[in-house]
Design a protein around this motif. Structure first.
Motif, short mmCIF file in Angstrom:
data_model
loop_
_atom_site.label_atom_id
_atom_site.label_comp_id
_atom_site.label_asym_id
_atom_site.label_seq_id
_atom_site.Cartn_x
_atom_site.Cartn_y
_atom_site.Cartn_z
N ASP A 130 0.83 -1.21 0.00
CA ASP A 130 0.00 0.00 0.00
C ASP A 130 0.87 1.26 0.00
O ASP A 130 0.55 2.25 -0.66
N VAL A 131 1.98 1.21 0.76
CA VAL A 131 2.91 2.35 0.77
C VAL A 131 3.47 2.58 -0.63
O VAL A 131 3.48 3.70 -1.14
N LEU A 132 3.94 1.52 -1.26
CA LEU A 132 4.51 1.64 -2.61
C LEU A 132 3.47 2.15 -3.61
O LEU A 132 3.78 2.95 -4.49
N ALA A 133 2.23 1.71 -3.44
CA ALA A 133 1.17 2.13 -4.36
C ALA A 133 0.85 3.62 -4.24
O ALA A 133 0.32 4.22 -5.16
N HIS A 134 1.18 4.21 -3.08
CA HIS A 134 0.89 5.63 -2.85
C HIS A 134 2.16 6.47 -2.77
O HIS A 134 2.15 7.58 -2.25
N ALA A 135 3.27 5.95 -3.31
CA ALA A 135 4.57 6.60 -3.15
C ALA A 135 4.90 7.58 -4.27
O ALA A 135 6.05 8.02 -4.37
N ALA A 136 3.93 7.99 -5.06
CA ALA A 136 4.21 8.90 -6.18
C ALA A 136 4.97 10.17 -5.76
O ALA A 136 5.89 10.59 -6.47
N PRO A 137 4.65 10.79 -4.61
CA PRO A 137 5.39 12.01 -4.23
C PRO A 137 6.89 11.77 -4.00
O PRO A 137 7.68 12.72 -4.07
N ALA A 138 7.28 10.53 -3.75
CA ALA A 138 8.69 10.22 -3.48
C ALA A 138 9.45 9.81 -4.73
O ALA A 138 10.67 9.63 -4.67
N HIS A 139 8.77 9.65 -5.85
CA HIS A 139 9.42 9.10 -7.04
C HIS A 139 10.56 9.96 -7.58
O HIS A 139 11.50 9.43 -8.18
N ASP A 140 10.51 11.27 -7.35
CA ASP A 140 11.61 12.10 -7.83
C ASP A 140 12.74 12.23 -6.81
O ASP A 140 13.73 12.91 -7.04
N VAL A 150 -2.76 16.08 -1.31
CA VAL A 150 -3.60 14.90 -1.09
C VAL A 150 -2.77 13.62 -1.21
O VAL A 150 -2.87 12.70 -0.39
N ALA A 151 -1.89 13.58 -2.22
CA ALA A 151 -1.02 12.40 -2.40
C ALA A 151 -0.06 12.24 -1.22
O ALA A 151 0.21 11.12 -0.77
N LEU A 152 0.45 13.37 -0.71
CA LEU A 152 1.34 13.31 0.46
C LEU A 152 0.61 12.77 1.67
O LEU A 152 1.15 11.95 2.42
N LYS A 153 -0.63 13.23 1.87
CA LYS A 153 -1.42 12.77 3.01
C LYS A 153 -1.69 11.28 2.91
O LYS A 153 -1.58 10.54 3.89
N LEU A 154 -2.03 10.81 1.72
CA LEU A 154 -2.28 9.38 1.52
C LEU A 154 -1.03 8.56 1.82
O LEU A 154 -1.09 7.51 2.46
N LEU A 155 0.12 9.05 1.36
CA LEU A 155 1.38 8.35 1.62
C LEU A 155 1.67 8.32 3.11
O LEU A 155 2.05 7.28 3.66
N GLN A 156 1.50 9.46 3.78
CA GLN A 156 1.72 9.50 5.23
C GLN A 156 0.82 8.51 5.95
O GLN A 156 1.26 7.80 6.86
N ASN A 157 -0.45 8.47 5.56
CA ASN A 157 -1.40 7.57 6.21
C ASN A 157 -1.00 6.11 6.03
O ASN A 157 -1.06 5.31 6.97
N ARG A 158 -0.57 5.76 4.82
CA ARG A 158 -0.15 4.37 4.58
C ARG A 158 1.12 4.05 5.37
O ARG A 158 1.28 2.93 5.86
#
Length: 200
Positions: A130-140, A150-158
């Motif tokens: 689930d973390v990897l699936a929401h890790a888009a903000p970390a890809h760079d 919103v993407a950051l919040k989802l990643l933090q929650n996971r």
């Protein structure tokens, strides 16, 4: 706290296609009755009386879900408990956070042997996925103001969910075997924390 539970219930109903009446009849009402929070008074009831009683309970649940009447405080824990596992866990995390607490479930004990606990590495693997699936903000490789909030919040929650599951697995191991992580054993011996002096 009730808004957390209602929001999770609405999400569950939307994602599973389960109706409010099915949720109330098959999950909520029986659990509330077992806990003594509603009384059907089934002895001596006719079929018609039972159907009317059940209809009233369903309508009450519908009004609570719709926000027309407040969720009774006594119902909160039982309502959370009848949600499917994924929704129940997220509710537990949020309710704990509202109290300034970190959610870590107690270990599941094997009913056959008290001295063993079921390993739950598979749950950790799922949460890591689930973390990897929401890790888009970390890809760079960086977090900055250009990342979607919103993407950051989802990643933090996971990530927070993963931490809770990892902590639980550490507790599982210690509870079943008595083996503790090195840093915990060392901290118990540290003079900084009131332990005995550790010779170099």
């Amino acid at each position: 706290m009730s808004s957390v539970v209602i929001k999770a219930t609405l999400q569950m109903l939307r994602e599973t296609g389960e109706s409010v009446s099915t949720f109330a009849t098959n999950r909520l009402i029986p659990a509330l009755e077992i806990q003594g929070l509603i009384n059907m008074g089934s002895e001596g009831l006719s079929v018609e009386e039972y159907i009317r009683w059940r209809s009233r309970c369903i309508k009450r649940a519908q009004r609570v879900i719709a926000g027309e009447t407040p969720l009774p405080a006594d119902w909160l824990i039982t309502w959370m408990a009848v949600l499917p596992e994924a929704y129940k866990n997220k509710c537990s995390q949020k309710v704990a956070a509202m109290q300034g607490l970190q959610w870590v479930r107690f270990p599941k004990y094997n009913r056959v042997r008290v001295d063993s606990i079921e390993a739950e590495i598979d749950d950790i693997t799922v949460k890591f996925g689930d973390v990897l699936a929401h890790a888009a903000p970390a890809h760079d490789g960086y977090y900055d103001s250009s990342d979607d909030a919103v993407a950051l919040k989802l990643l933090q929650n996971r990530l927070l969910e993963l931490v809770a599951y990892i902590k639980r697995e550490i507790i599982n191991i210690e509870m079943a075997t008595g083996v503790a992580p090195d840093h915990l054993e060392l901290s118990e011996q540290s003079p900084l924390l009131g332990g005995s002096h550790v010779a170099a």
